[in-house]
Each structure stands twice: as structure tokens, then as C-alpha cells.
Design a protein around this motif. Structure first.
Motif, PDB file in Angstrom:
ATOM      1  N   TRP A   1      -7.065  10.154   0.167  1.00 45.73           N
ATOM      2  CA  TRP A   1      -5.946   9.178   0.463  1.00 45.73           C
ATOM      3  C   TRP A   1      -6.650   8.047  -0.483  1.00 45.73           C
ATOM      4  CZ3 TRP A   1      -1.489  10.748   1.916  1.00 45.73           C
ATOM      5  CH2 TRP A   1      -1.249  11.926   2.789  1.00 45.73           C
TER       6      TRP A   1
ATOM      7  N   HIS B   1      -3.296   6.682  -7.813  1.00 44.78           N
ATOM      8  CA  HIS B   1      -2.009   7.537  -8.315  1.00 44.78           C
ATOM      9  C   HIS B   1      -2.202   7.818  -9.815  1.00 44.78           C
ATOM     10  CE1 HIS B   1       0.332   7.330  -4.425  1.00 44.78           C
ATOM     11  NE2 HIS B   1       0.208   6.067  -4.645  1.00 44.78           N
TER      12      HIS B   1
ATOM     13  N   SER C   1       5.967   8.694  -5.724  1.00 46.97           N
ATOM     14  CA  SER C   1       5.840   7.623  -4.655  1.00 46.97           C
ATOM     15  C   SER C   1       6.842   6.714  -4.954  1.00 46.97           C
ATOM     16  CB  SER C   1       4.362   7.027  -4.583  1.00 46.97           C
ATOM     17  OG  SER C   1       4.046   5.872  -3.944  1.00 46.97           O
TER      18      SER C   1
ATOM     19  N   THR D   1       2.020  11.736  -9.049  1.00 44.63           N
ATOM     20  CA  THR D   1       2.252  11.395  -7.777  1.00 44.63           C
ATOM     21  C   THR D   1       2.657   9.695  -7.712  1.00 44.63           C
ATOM     22  OG1 THR D   1      -0.086  10.561  -8.227  1.00 44.63           O
ATOM     23  CG2 THR D   1       0.316  12.555  -7.275  1.00 44.63           C
ATOM     24  N   GLY D   2       2.542   9.009  -8.933  1.00 44.85           N
ATOM     25  CA  GLY D   2       2.964   7.857  -8.961  1.00 44.85           C
ATOM     26  C   GLY D   2       4.537   7.727  -9.125  1.00 44.85           C
TER      27      GLY D   2
ATOM     28  N   TRP E   1      -6.497  16.556   0.949  1.00 43.20           N
ATOM     29  CA  TRP E   1      -6.021  15.224   0.291  1.00 43.20           C
ATOM     30  C   TRP E   1      -7.012  13.806   0.202  1.00 43.20           C
ATOM     31  CZ3 TRP E   1      -1.382  15.378  -1.906  1.00 43.20           C
ATOM     32  CH2 TRP E   1      -0.671  16.369  -1.852  1.00 43.20           C
TER      33      TRP E   1
ATOM     34  N   THR F   1      10.310   8.085  -4.109  1.00 41.13           N
ATOM     35  CA  THR F   1      10.664   8.073  -2.537  1.00 41.13           C
ATOM     36  C   THR F   1      10.684   6.743  -1.825  1.00 41.13           C
ATOM     37  OG1 THR F   1       8.397   8.459  -2.419  1.00 41.13           O
ATOM     38  CG2 THR F   1       9.653  10.508  -2.532  1.00 41.13           C
ATOM     39  N   GLY F   2       9.682   5.813  -2.200  1.00 37.62           N
ATOM     40  CA  GLY F   2      10.210   4.373  -1.703  1.00 37.62           C
ATOM     41  C   GLY F   2      11.307   3.905  -1.983  1.00 37.62           C
TER      42      GLY F   2
END
Length: 689
Positions: free
Chosen positions: A15, A19, A27, A23-24, A13, A30-31
Motif C-alpha cells: 500500500w 501508482h 484509481s 493502477t493510476g 499488496w 474509479t474515483g
């Protein structure tokens, strides 16, 4: 204790990476779920989620405007924040862990990813279109500049040359120092020469800076013309020899300088000889060093240098390889393979060159048959020998007996050894008929350089570059600048690099391992004269700062051989004048006054007594009959019109057949120029040719 660390083979990964659409969206959803779950569990007021979402939407809008993103992208980002904040507020109120809440959040995530992907593609296309638009704008501006240049030069050529061109292309040089016009000539048999002869007028009409020219040359066919226009004078600045000493080959070309467009110009000397003309102060010595530097970098060339002026042209290339005692320095080879500074050493060198060439003709017949060629295949194993003869053109036209012997050997090398890989580079002090009158030089030296340095006297460019038009000495008023022409490149302005003594030493050290060695067959043919060329006794003059090679030989006295101590055979400027010398001169004057009735060859009866007829003051070897000087004087007096052989025979009172033979031999020696006009053929003196 040693710990063995086993590298993980799973996904890595990053980090720090940004994004993407997937993935954006993941994210963001989930946020939202985490905030809604935490808020519902802790009793957080739902209005906070809306406040945070509105702040995020405003912040992203501001940053997107700064990045000059499209309205579509700004709307997508703002809507993502507001939709996520609205779902979080609703989930905190109704419960985030219900199937309805989770299902709606997943739908929002998929929508966010799709919208993000769409806007990303749109932004990429928008960016590419912006780049293409900028390129099209530059192309339009460049095209407009080219169209303006084309229109301007069509009018100029029409005005100056009375020729209407159809310009097909205008190429701007990458160096920014000018451009080339490719044009089609009008029908009716018009040639590029019509434009070439007006080079100076075109340059003046275009208001080009000094040192810049408009030169016309042949196009892709005889109905096309190329006009090279220089707008920046690169000849006025001094450039040092390039420090890139990469290996070269006789086949790939050797750089000798650069053109007005700042591009290097190379010579190809496998089959050609070269001629470098330059008066004192024009940079000719520096040009010789540039020539030697190029040969030092070649892996299939050995350079032999003849300089009867104390060997000054080659000393700088030899001294770094010899210590104070004349012994070779370990790991360093001279930049040249042989240096002759005296007549005797030059004779040894030329005899060795002739022996090598003649031996190669026989010994390498099988190799040439195997390669299916009539020329010796030059390589590092069988290198080419380049004879660089400083002021060699003057040697060929000298009337001194010893210089005539050297000239005969030089001409034999030029005439006989082309196929065997032995060529010459001659230098001359002036571009005059007496220097360039020899047919062998004009025929074989196809690579020609004429350094002017602003000098006008004795610089007849039409003799160096016959057929070339529009060349003027005042176009190259800078030291080291002049004109250069080869079979591959028409005669045009150029300049050579400045090369200093410390750089010569660097080149000798850097190229020491590049030099080939003479092949065994050639080395045996060259004999001991070549094998012992670097012996300390033969190089002692290089380390002797009190004498020069020309004064090493002891002066011959009258008593040493029993012959007359003739002043014609002495260097009186180097001898002290004594009372005995004055008395001897007075005695000789009295003898001349009483007995001086013998005439020199070519002297008429009306010229009176001229002293003793001393053979030391004559050159009978190969000079022709005694009446020839009178014939040459008569031809000189006739000027550019010359004289027919019959008229010469009448003038000297000799038979026409003998006169024709003598004049033909004189023309072959370069003393006269023969103009073949059928029954009106004449002989012209080189100074009037």
C-alpha cells in the motif's frame, strides 16, 4: 491456549508503493465514478467537479516543473485532471450509471494508462540521456586534460632529452597522485634509457614538488616507454602499518611499503634473498620490524633472527609470548621462531639451518619427484625459513676471526640452500664498496632496499641498483623513505610504514595461530639446539635488565688458564682502572722499548719496532700470506685505475703465480674487486670500485 496462525498464500499488496500506468488509470476512473455517483445522489452542484479538476491540474503542473519533467509529461497530467473533471461534471448531470457514461469512462481510463506509460518511458529515456550527456562531458573534459598533458610532455621531453615522442595514452592514477604516459620512441634505435637518465632534469623542468619524480621505464616492448610522473608527495607524510593482518604467503608476495602512487610494493622471496641498506637515523630498524611483521603474517614462513646488538631487532616480537619467568604464555606464540643475540647462539642457529637444508635435500627427493620440480614445495607443512640478520653485511666484511666464521656459514646458507627454502634478509649501514663488494650478496640479494633519510655520505645508489639511472638521494629526504627494486619492479622511490611497539604486540597476538611449525624431518635435523631455544635458561637474558648478552660471559683472568692476560682480549672500558693496571701498562711499555723488535705481518723494516708480535692482534685464519696487506695497500693507493697482478708481484717481490692466487682469494672474500679486461685485467680496492 495456543493459536496457530496460518500465513496467507495470496498476493501481497504494497500500500506504500506508488501508482503505475495501470493502477493510476484505474484509481482515477474509479474515483471519478464514485464522485459522480455520490454527487448525483446528493444533488451536488456539477461545477464543483470542474473546480477540483482545475486545481489538480494546476498543482500537478507546479510539482512537475519543480521536478524538471518534460512538457509532454506536464501536459498529460494536466489533461488527465481536466478530462476526469469534465466527465464527472457530465455524468452528474446525465446520470453516471448509464452504459454511455460507463463506456466513455472506461475509454478515458484506457487512454490515461496508455498516455502514462508513454510518458514514463519518455522520462526514463530522457533521464538516461541526461546521465550519458554528463558522462560524455566528463570524458570530454578528461580527454582535454589528457591531451594537454600529452602535448606538454612531448615538448618537455623534446626540450630536455632531445627526443620526439609519440604519446599513445595518458593514465591518470586513481589515487590522484600522478599519471603515467605511454609513448612510442622514435625510430633509429632510441631506448628508454635516454629518458631515464634525465629523470632529475625532467622533474625540475616540470616544477614537481620535492619528493616527486618523473621516472622512465620499459614499455610493452623495446620501442615503447612508460613515464611515471608523481605530482603529490606522499612520502612526506607518516603512515602507520596497515591494521589488516590478513594471512599472506611466500608465493603471493609480502608488502614492504608503498610507492609514490600510494600503491603497495611486495617482495617475492621464495628464491631470492634481500638486502636492506640504511644509515643510522634513516628508519632501518623500523624497516626490519616491517619485514618481521610481513613474515609473521605468512602461513608458510618461519623467521629466525640474528642480531648481535643485544637482540634488539627481535625482542619486541618475543616478549609478548613469554611471561616474567620465561614460560610460554598460553595461546600465544612468538612473532619470530628463533632469536640469536650472541655469537654462540648465532653459530647454533646457522649450524641448524645448514643441517636442515642438507637433510631436506635427501629426505624430500620423492616429494619433489612427485611434484616434478627441483625445488622443495613450500607450504604450511614444510615452511620456508627466513634468516633475518641485522647488520649481516657488516658481518660478511668483518676482519674479526669469530665474525669470519659466522660469515662463512652465512655464505654457505645463501649459496647452497635456495632450492630447500632457506633464504636470508641482510641489513647494512651503508651502500659502500666494502659492504657490497661480496659477489654472493650482489648476485643473490635481488630484492634491494636503500633507505636514505636524506643522508648522502656512504650512499652510493649505483652500487645498490647497478644500471638504474636518475636515482638521487635528495629525492627521498624523509625518514623511512628511500628506493626499492625487485626483479618484478624496477628501482624507484618508496616509503615503509611506521610500526610502533604496541602494534608489534597486536600483530604477535593477532597472528599467533597463523605461524606454521617446523616439519618433523627438519626439526630432527635441527636437533636439541632448536628444540630448547625457548628454554628459560636460554631466554634469561631477555628478562635480565642489569646485563646484556655481550657481558654475561665472565672475563677470563690471567690465572684462569695460565696464559697472558692480554689487553687485546679484554674490554678495558668495562673494567675499573687501578694502580696495578697503571703499573702493568708501564711495565709493558718498558718491555716494548727494550725488546719490541718483532714485526707484524705486512710491516716493513722501515716501520721500526712495534712491540710484541701477539697473535691476539692478528687474524691469520683465511687472511692470506703475510705480504697480502702490503699488496692491498698498494692497490688502494693506485685508486680507481687499480693494479695488474704483475705490477703487484713486482711491488711485493713475490712470484706472479702465487700473487695471482692470493689476489683471487682476496677478491672472493670481498677484500678486492676484479675487473676482467683480458690482458689488461686489474684488481681494484672496493672503496674505489
Amino acid at each position: 491456549m495456543t493459536t496457530n496462525t496460518q500465513a496467507s498464500t495470496g498476493p501481497v499488496w504494497d500500500w506504500a508503493a506508488g501508482h503505475g500506468p495501470v493502477t493510476g488509470a484505474l484509481s482515477a476512473t474509479t474515483g471519478c465514478l464514485a464522485v459522480a455517483t455520490t454527487g448525483a445522489a446528493t444533488g451536488m452542484p456539477p461545477g464543483w467537479a470542474l473546480t477540483i479538476g482545475a486545481a489538480g491540474a494546476i498543482g500537478h503542473t507546479i510539482s512537475s516543473l519543480r521536478e524538471r519533467l518534460s512538457t509532454r509529461t506536464i501536459a498529460m497530467r494536466s489533461a488527465s485532471w481536466l478530462i476526469g473533471a469534465g466527465w464527472t461534471t457530465w455524468a452528474m448531470t446525465t446520470g453516471p450509471l448509464t452504459w454511455a457514461a460507463i463506456g466513455s469512462l472506461a475509454t478515458i481510463g484506457v487512454g490515461m494508462g496508455a498516455a502514462a506509460r508513454s510518458t514514463l518511458l519518455y522520462e526514463e529515456a530522457r533521464e538516461l540521456e541526461a546521465i550519458a550527456q554528463a558522462e560524455r562531458q566528463v570524458a570530454r573534459e578528461l580527454s582535454a586534460e589528457r591531451r594537454a598533458i600529452a602535448a606538454e610532455w612531448v615538448d618537455r621531453v623534446q626540450r630536455v632529452c632531445n627526443i620526439t615522442l609519440r604519446i599513445l595514452a595518458v593514465e591518470i592514477w586513481p589515487t590522484g597522485t600522478g599519471f603515467t604516459i605511454d609513448a612510442e620512441l622514435p625510430p633509429g634505435g632510441t631506448t628508454y634509457d635516454r629518458i631515464a637518465q634525465h629523470s632529475a632534469a625532467l622533474s625540475a623542468d616540470a616544477r614537481l614538488p620535492h619528493g616527486c619524480t618523473a621516472v622512465a621505464s620499459q614499455g610493452v616492448h623495446q620501442g615503447r616507454v612508460l613515464i611515471d610522473v608523481t605530482t603529490v608527495n606522499v612520502l612526506s607524510e607518516e603512515r602507520t602499518y596497515p591494521s589488516d593482518y590478513r594471512p599472506l604467503s611466500i608465493y603471493t608476495g609480502i608488502p614492504w611499503g608503498y610507492r609514490t602512487n600510494a600503491e603497495e610494493i611486495c617482495v617475492y622471496l621464495r628464491e631470492q634473498c634481500a638486502l636492506v641498506v640504511g644509515p643510522t637515523g634513516s628508519g632501518k630498524t623500523n624497516m626490519v620490524h616491517v619485514v618481521l611483521a610481513g613474515f609473521a603474517r605468512t602461513t608458510d614462513v618461519l623467521t629466525w633472527v640474528i642480531d648481535l646488538n643485544a637482540g634488539s631487532a627481535g625482542l619486541s616480537w618475543v616478549r609478548p609470548a613469554l611471561d616474567a619467568n620465561g614460560a610460554p604464555v598460553d595461546g600465544v606464540r612468538p612473532g619470530i621462531d628463533w632469536l640469536a643475540s650472541t655469537y654462540e647462539e648465532a653459530v647454533l642457529m646457522l649450524d641448524a639451518a645448514l643441517a636442515v637444508g642438507l637433510r631436506r635435500k635427501v629426505a624430500y627427493q620423492d616429494l619433489m619427484a612427485e611434484r616434478n620440480t627441483d625445488q622443495l614445495p613450500i607450504s604450511a607443512k614444510i615452511p620456508q625459513i627466513m634468516l633475518v640478520i641485522d647488520e649481516g653485511a657488516e658481518i660478511l666484511t668483518s676482519t674479526d676471526r669469530r665474525m669470519k666464521d659466522l660469515a662463512k656459514k652465512i655464505l654457505e646458507v645463501i649459496r647452497m640452500l635456495r632450492a630447500m627454502g632457506i633464504r636470508t634478509v641482510l641489513t647494512a649501514l651503508g651502500a659502500t664498496g666494502s659492504v657490497l663488494g661480496n659477489l654472493m650478496i650482489r648476485r643473490e640479494a635481488k630484492a634491494r632496499v636503500c633507505l636514505t633519510g636524506g643522508e648522502v655520505e656512504g650512499m652510493d645508489l649505483s652500487k645498490v641498483f647497478p644500471g638504474s639511472r636518475g636515482l638521487k638521494v635528495d629525492q627521498a629526504p624523509f625518514k623511512g623513505a628511500g628506493f626499492m627494486g625487485t626483479p618484478e619492479s624496477t628501482a624507484a622511490l618508496f616509503k615503509n610504514w611506521r610500526i610502533l611497539p604496541n602494534q608489534i604486540r597486536d600483530i604477535v597476538l593477532a597472528t599467533s595461530d597463523m605461524h606454521p611449525t617446523l616439519d618433523d624431518i627438519s626439526r630432527k635435523a635441527a636437533g636439541d639446539a632448536y628444540a630448547s631455544r625457548w628454554d628459560p635458561d636460554r631466554t634469561a637474558w631477555m628478562r635480565d635488565t642489569t646485563r646484556t648478552p655481550a657481558t654475561d660471559a665472565p672475563a677470563q683472568t690471567a690465572g684462569s688458564t695460565g696464559a697472558l692476560n692480554l689487553s687485546a682480549l679484554r674490554n678495558e672500558a668495562a673494567e675499573p682502572q687501578t694502580d696495578a693496571d697503571a703499573l702493568a701498562r708501564e711495565f709493558m711499555a718498558q718491555i716494548d722499548a727494550q725488546f719490541g723488535t718483532t714485526r707484524e705481518p705486512g710491516q716493513t723494516k722501515d716501520q721500526g719496532p712495534q712491540g710484541l708480535n701477539l697473535s691476539a692482534l692478528r687474524d691469520d685464519a683465511g687472511a692470506g700470506p703475510e705480504w697480502l696487506p702490503s699488496a692491498i695497500s698498494a692497490i688502494y693507493a693506485a685508486g680507481s685505475e687499480g693494479m695488474k697482478p704483475a705490477a703487484v708481484a713486482d711491488a711485493v717481490g713475490r712470484g706472479r703465480e702465487s700473487v695471482r692466487k692470493a689476489l683471487k682469494a682476496a677478491a672472493e672474500r670481498g677484500e678486492l674487486i676484479y675487473r676482467d679486461r683480458g690482458p689488461h685485467s686489474v684488481y681494484v680496492h672496493p672503496d674505489h670500485a
